[in-house]
Motif scaffolding. Structure first.
Motif, PDB file in Angstrom:
ATOM      1  N   GLY A  61      19.528  12.394 -10.408  1.00  0.00           N
ATOM      2  CA  GLY A  61      19.116  11.928 -11.977  1.00  0.00           C
ATOM      3  C   GLY A  61      19.565  10.243 -11.613  1.00  0.00           C
ATOM      4  O   GLY A  61      19.773   9.927 -10.252  1.00  0.00           O
ATOM      5  N   GLY A  62      18.111   9.804 -12.411  1.00  0.00           N
ATOM      6  CA  GLY A  62      18.127   8.146 -12.193  1.00  0.00           C
ATOM      7  C   GLY A  62      17.455   7.778 -10.795  1.00  0.00           C
ATOM      8  O   GLY A  62      16.650   8.272  -9.768  1.00  0.00           O
ATOM      9  N   VAL A  63      18.023   6.562 -10.314  1.00  0.00           N
ATOM     10  CA  VAL A  63      17.519   6.106  -9.574  1.00  0.00           C
ATOM     11  C   VAL A  63      17.432   6.097  -7.954  1.00  0.00           C
ATOM     12  O   VAL A  63      17.447   6.568  -6.654  1.00  0.00           O
ATOM     13  CB  VAL A  63      17.892   4.340  -9.471  1.00  0.00           C
ATOM     14  CG1 VAL A  63      17.135   3.269 -10.412  1.00  0.00           C
ATOM     15  CG2 VAL A  63      19.358   3.966  -9.542  1.00  0.00           C
ATOM     16  N   ILE A  64      18.822   7.310  -8.351  1.00  0.00           N
ATOM     17  CA  ILE A  64      19.165   8.024  -7.283  1.00  0.00           C
ATOM     18  C   ILE A  64      18.302   9.591  -6.735  1.00  0.00           C
ATOM     19  O   ILE A  64      17.807   9.307  -5.684  1.00  0.00           O
ATOM     20  CB  ILE A  64      21.097   9.014  -7.238  1.00  0.00           C
ATOM     21  CG1 ILE A  64      21.600   7.379  -6.815  1.00  0.00           C
ATOM     22  CG2 ILE A  64      21.208   9.863  -6.093  1.00  0.00           C
ATOM     23  CD1 ILE A  64      23.289   7.810  -7.470  1.00  0.00           C
ATOM     24  N   ARG A  65      17.910  10.233  -7.744  1.00  0.00           N
ATOM     25  CA  ARG A  65      16.801  10.700  -7.642  1.00  0.00           C
ATOM     26  C   ARG A  65      15.324  10.140  -7.158  1.00  0.00           C
ATOM     27  O   ARG A  65      14.899  10.780  -6.095  1.00  0.00           O
ATOM     28  CB  ARG A  65      16.947  11.524  -9.116  1.00  0.00           C
ATOM     29  CG  ARG A  65      15.013  12.151  -8.861  1.00  0.00           C
ATOM     30  CD  ARG A  65      15.306  13.230 -10.037  1.00  0.00           C
ATOM     31  NE  ARG A  65      14.661  11.949 -11.174  1.00  0.00           N
ATOM     32  CZ  ARG A  65      13.687  11.484 -11.451  1.00  0.00           C
ATOM     33  NH1 ARG A  65      12.723  11.825 -10.937  1.00  0.00           N
ATOM     34  NH2 ARG A  65      13.421  10.278 -11.886  1.00  0.00           N
TER      35      ARG A  65
END
Length: 344
Positions: free
Chosen positions: A199-203
């Protein structure tokens, strides 16, 4: 997953027991003495990322309320348990995890939404490009890595599996593995797991690196929604209503600031916050920031954002007895955006 459920129940029971002890000790606020309200809030952060309260503080939206970082946390359930037991003053988690903790008699209340899913920011369920996994049945007997069990990623996954026609016995054969968010992509690429929840920036960083594909996303499954909220203990709210109001509205202002600024402006601010706080972190993740994903203006919470998970938990047997009402789990009373205010 009986063992996971039993472990979660034991954790919740321990949290509630410790809560009683911390409540008797005064819960860390001096409001009872001379009517003063706590102006310093203890909290847990996230490695390489900037939380909305941290952004709000940097923008000056918290006024005289200060944040006191006491460490980092990898999962929402642990974060709100720390709040329930008095180790922190506020914490944030998936709304379904808040339902579970309140069902265990922990006196906490959600006050403002802080993350969600939309067309730009969402949780995706990813496999390697060459993987045969494409539908729910392909996950039987496979390993799924996610940041924490019993929270958003698991609830969405099992909702997808149920909609795909899997029986409870078949769903039990899908092995869930808890992994730190920063390690989940690597575990997928090394084939230690078969599917990764990102999710988010990790994704965004993982997708930019290539070699993985989407099986489905929570946005595709459920549409736009706020998925998690910040909570305070009820006794803390009673003793410190203006502090809670300042915090809640300040977070709401940070949400709207991020919603209305150019993306590069937000990214630059997040990078500067990480640099200033000096925690020896890799700031590269925030370059991929796109949106908070919060649905309601200023983080205002709606019934739907709790009702969805109350129904799911009841159907899966996680809730016993009468289902709680969404309005008993959260309040918008301290969020000035709920009354049309909250302007910067």
């Amino acid at each position: 997953m009986p063992s996971t459920r039993q472990s979660l129940r034991r954790t919740l029971a321990a949290a509630v027991t410790l809560l009683a002890l911390t409540a008797a000790a005064g819960c860390g606020t001096d409001a009872a003495a001379g009517g003063r309200q706590t102006k310093e809030l203890r909290y847990q952060g996230s490695v390489g990322q900037v939380t909305l309260p941290e952004l709000a503080a940097d923008l000056g939206y918290l006024g005289d309320v200060k944040l006191n970082w006491i460490g980092n946390v990898t999962g929402g359930p642990a974060d709100i348990q720390a709040t329930a037991t008095g180790q922190t003053d506020f914490g944030g988690a998936f709304n379904g995890a808040i339902v579970k903790l309140q069902a265990a008699k922990a006196p906490i209340t959600a006050v403002v939404a802080y993350y969600g899913s939309d067309a730009q920011t969402f949780q995706g369920y990813y496999v390697l490009d060459g993987s045969p996994i494409r539908g729910p049945r392909d996950l039987i007997g496979k390993k799924v890595g996610m940041n924490t069990l019993g929270a958003h990623a698991e609830a969405v996954l099992k909702t997808w599996l149920v909609k795909g026609g899997l029986t409870p016995a078949e769903i039990a054969k899908v092995e869930l593995v808890a992994l730190p968010p920063v390690n989940t992509e690597q575990s997928l690429r090394q084939k230690q797991i078969d599917l990764a929840v990102l999710g988010g920036v990790i994704r965004d960083k993982a997708v930019a690196a290539g070699g993985i594909r989407t099986v489905f996303t929570d946005y595709e499954l459920l549409g736009a929604f706020s998925g998690g909220s910040y909570v305070f203990r009820n006794d803390f709210i009673t003793r410190n209503p203006e502090t809670v109001r300042t915090f809640t509205t300040g977070v709401g202002k940070a949400i709207e600031w991020a919603r209305t600024q150019p993306r590069e402006t937000v990214v630059a601010r997040l990078e500067s916050i990480i640099a200033k706080r000096g925690r020896n972190e890799d700031p590269s993740l925030v370059k991929y920031w796109k949106s908070t994903g919060v649905a309601g203006k200023g983080g205002v919470i709606s019934d739907r954002e709790f009702a969805t998970w109350i129904d799911w938990l009841a159907q899966s047997g996680e809730l016993k007895g009468e289902k709680p009402k969404p309005g008993d789990l959260y309040t918008n009373k301290y969020n000035e955006f709920a009354a049309g205010g909250g302007g910067a």
